[in-house]
Design a protein around this motif. Sequence first.
Motif, short mmCIF file in Angstrom:
data_model
loop_
_atom_site.label_atom_id
_atom_site.label_comp_id
_atom_site.label_asym_id
_atom_site.label_seq_id
_atom_site.Cartn_x
_atom_site.Cartn_y
_atom_site.Cartn_z
N PRO A 25 6.27 10.09 -1.39
CA PRO A 25 7.48 10.58 -0.71
C PRO A 25 7.63 10.02 0.69
O PRO A 25 8.75 9.80 1.16
CB PRO A 25 7.26 12.10 -0.68
N GLU A 26 6.51 9.77 1.37
CA GLU A 26 6.56 9.22 2.73
C GLU A 26 7.22 7.84 2.75
O GLU A 26 8.02 7.53 3.65
CB GLU A 26 5.16 9.14 3.31
N ILE A 27 6.89 7.02 1.76
CA ILE A 27 7.49 5.68 1.70
C ILE A 27 8.97 5.77 1.35
O ILE A 27 9.81 5.10 1.95
CB ILE A 27 6.73 4.79 0.69
N ILE A 28 9.30 6.61 0.37
CA ILE A 28 10.70 6.77 -0.02
C ILE A 28 11.53 7.22 1.18
O ILE A 28 12.59 6.67 1.48
CB ILE A 28 10.83 7.78 -1.17
N LYS A 29 11.05 8.24 1.87
CA LYS A 29 11.77 8.79 3.02
C LYS A 29 11.92 7.75 4.12
O LYS A 29 12.99 7.61 4.72
CB LYS A 29 11.04 10.02 3.55
N ALA A 30 10.86 7.01 4.39
CA ALA A 30 10.88 6.02 5.48
C ALA A 30 11.87 4.89 5.17
O ALA A 30 12.65 4.49 6.04
CB ALA A 30 9.48 5.45 5.70
N VAL A 31 11.83 4.38 3.94
CA VAL A 31 12.75 3.30 3.57
C VAL A 31 14.19 3.79 3.59
O VAL A 31 15.09 3.12 4.11
CB VAL A 31 12.38 2.74 2.18
N PRO A 35 0.83 -1.21 0.00
CA PRO A 35 0.00 0.00 0.00
C PRO A 35 0.87 1.26 0.00
O PRO A 35 1.94 1.29 0.62
CB PRO A 35 -0.82 -0.13 1.29
N ASN A 36 0.39 2.29 -0.69
CA ASN A 36 1.16 3.52 -0.84
C ASN A 36 1.00 4.46 0.35
O ASN A 36 1.59 5.54 0.36
CB ASN A 36 0.73 4.24 -2.13
N HIS A 37 0.23 4.05 1.34
CA HIS A 37 -0.04 4.93 2.49
C HIS A 37 0.33 4.28 3.82
O HIS A 37 -0.07 4.77 4.88
CB HIS A 37 -1.52 5.34 2.51
N HIS A 38 1.10 3.19 3.78
CA HIS A 38 1.55 2.53 5.01
C HIS A 38 3.06 2.33 4.93
O HIS A 38 3.55 1.23 4.63
CB HIS A 38 0.85 1.19 5.20
N PRO A 39 3.84 3.38 5.19
CA PRO A 39 5.30 3.28 5.08
C PRO A 39 5.91 2.17 5.91
O PRO A 39 6.93 1.59 5.52
CB PRO A 39 5.78 4.65 5.57
N GLU A 40 5.28 1.85 7.05
CA GLU A 40 5.87 0.86 7.95
C GLU A 40 5.97 -0.52 7.30
O GLU A 40 6.89 -1.30 7.58
CB GLU A 40 5.09 0.77 9.26
N GLU A 54 8.14 17.67 -11.68
CA GLU A 54 7.73 17.92 -10.30
C GLU A 54 7.71 16.63 -9.48
O GLU A 54 8.19 16.59 -8.34
CB GLU A 54 6.35 18.57 -10.28
N LYS A 55 7.17 15.56 -10.04
CA LYS A 55 7.12 14.28 -9.33
C LYS A 55 8.53 13.73 -9.12
O LYS A 55 8.83 13.13 -8.07
CB LYS A 55 6.28 13.27 -10.11
N ILE A 56 9.39 13.92 -10.10
CA ILE A 56 10.76 13.44 -9.99
C ILE A 56 11.52 14.20 -8.91
O ILE A 56 12.25 13.62 -8.11
CB ILE A 56 11.46 13.55 -11.35
N LYS A 57 11.32 15.51 -8.86
CA LYS A 57 11.95 16.32 -7.80
C LYS A 57 11.49 15.84 -6.43
O LYS A 57 12.30 15.76 -5.49
CB LYS A 57 11.59 17.80 -7.98
N MET A 58 10.22 15.53 -6.29
CA MET A 58 9.70 15.05 -5.01
C MET A 58 10.36 13.73 -4.61
O MET A 58 10.67 13.52 -3.43
CB MET A 58 8.18 14.89 -5.08
N ALA A 59 10.58 12.85 -5.59
CA ALA A 59 11.24 11.58 -5.30
C ALA A 59 12.68 11.81 -4.84
O ALA A 59 13.14 11.20 -3.87
CB ALA A 59 11.21 10.69 -6.53
N TYR A 60 13.38 12.70 -5.52
CA TYR A 60 14.75 13.03 -5.11
C TYR A 60 14.78 13.60 -3.70
O TYR A 60 15.58 13.20 -2.86
CB TYR A 60 15.35 14.06 -6.07
N GLN A 61 13.91 14.56 -3.45
CA GLN A 61 13.89 15.24 -2.14
C GLN A 61 13.55 14.27 -1.02
O GLN A 61 14.02 14.43 0.11
CB GLN A 61 12.88 16.39 -2.18
N ALA A 62 12.77 13.24 -1.33
CA ALA A 62 12.39 12.25 -0.30
C ALA A 62 13.51 11.27 -0.01
O ALA A 62 13.48 10.59 1.03
CB ALA A 62 11.13 11.50 -0.74
N GLY A 63 14.49 11.16 -0.93
CA GLY A 63 15.61 10.27 -0.67
C GLY A 63 16.00 9.32 -1.78
O GLY A 63 16.93 8.52 -1.62
N ALA A 64 15.32 9.37 -2.93
CA ALA A 64 15.70 8.51 -4.05
C ALA A 64 17.10 8.88 -4.53
O ALA A 64 17.41 10.05 -4.73
CB ALA A 64 14.70 8.65 -5.19
#
Length: 254
Positions: A189-195, A153-158, A213-223
Amino acid sequence: MRNDLSNRLKALALTGQKGVAWLIDPDDVISTEKFKSQLSTVEHLHLDFIFLGGSLIQENTVSMIIKNIKEALPEIPIILFPGNVIQFSPLADGILFLSLISGRNPDLLIGQHVSIAPLLEKSNLEILPTGYMLVDGGHTTSVHYISQTIPLPNHHPELSVATALAGSYLGLQYFYLDAGSGAPNPVSPEIIKAVKSKVKAPLIVGGGLNSLEKIKMAYQAGADLVVIGNGAEKSPTLLREVSAFLNTIKISAN
């Protein structure tokens, strides 16, 4: 064994630099001349890797496509992103040795790997043991259907964190979060950052990244590395925009 690709991926994670890979699906290469024309348009762009593979290969043209890529773009490493064992070619530079740790399909956890291991042992490909994690991108994509697995799921980072940690404890060295080709929503971004905060390994993110814009968000989250496939096909300027953005980051860092 060579470690060129491994060193490149690990350097992205260690330095905080960002990378981009262009994912080419062999089934989308209909005309050799048109494909060569596409290759010429990215000749001067900042591409770290070219990934080659797809969920469903209707005709095995992988080796021919690699030859065309190497002729046009000899400096860019080609990494196989295989959906099954027939997508193998010894002409590539490396292979993402994917274990689908988000699913429970034994064939994609270890079965296909056993089948291809003897071929890899005889090749010079650099093998990159990768934990592959499918994330729900808003609708069923071809990779979900072919793999016969339920995405995270895209809304449960854990849940994604627990899956990535398990893969890390098993010895996997790279992690790939994928929403699937053409997904309406990318990995959050929450999942990317958490992982990224829990697993200290190069993190690859793809699927649904169809805008800068979506790519920047992925980078900023930690990709560390984003993969652009369907997005580049529908918007030919996207790779150019990402390349310009990465160049700006490099200039700012210096």
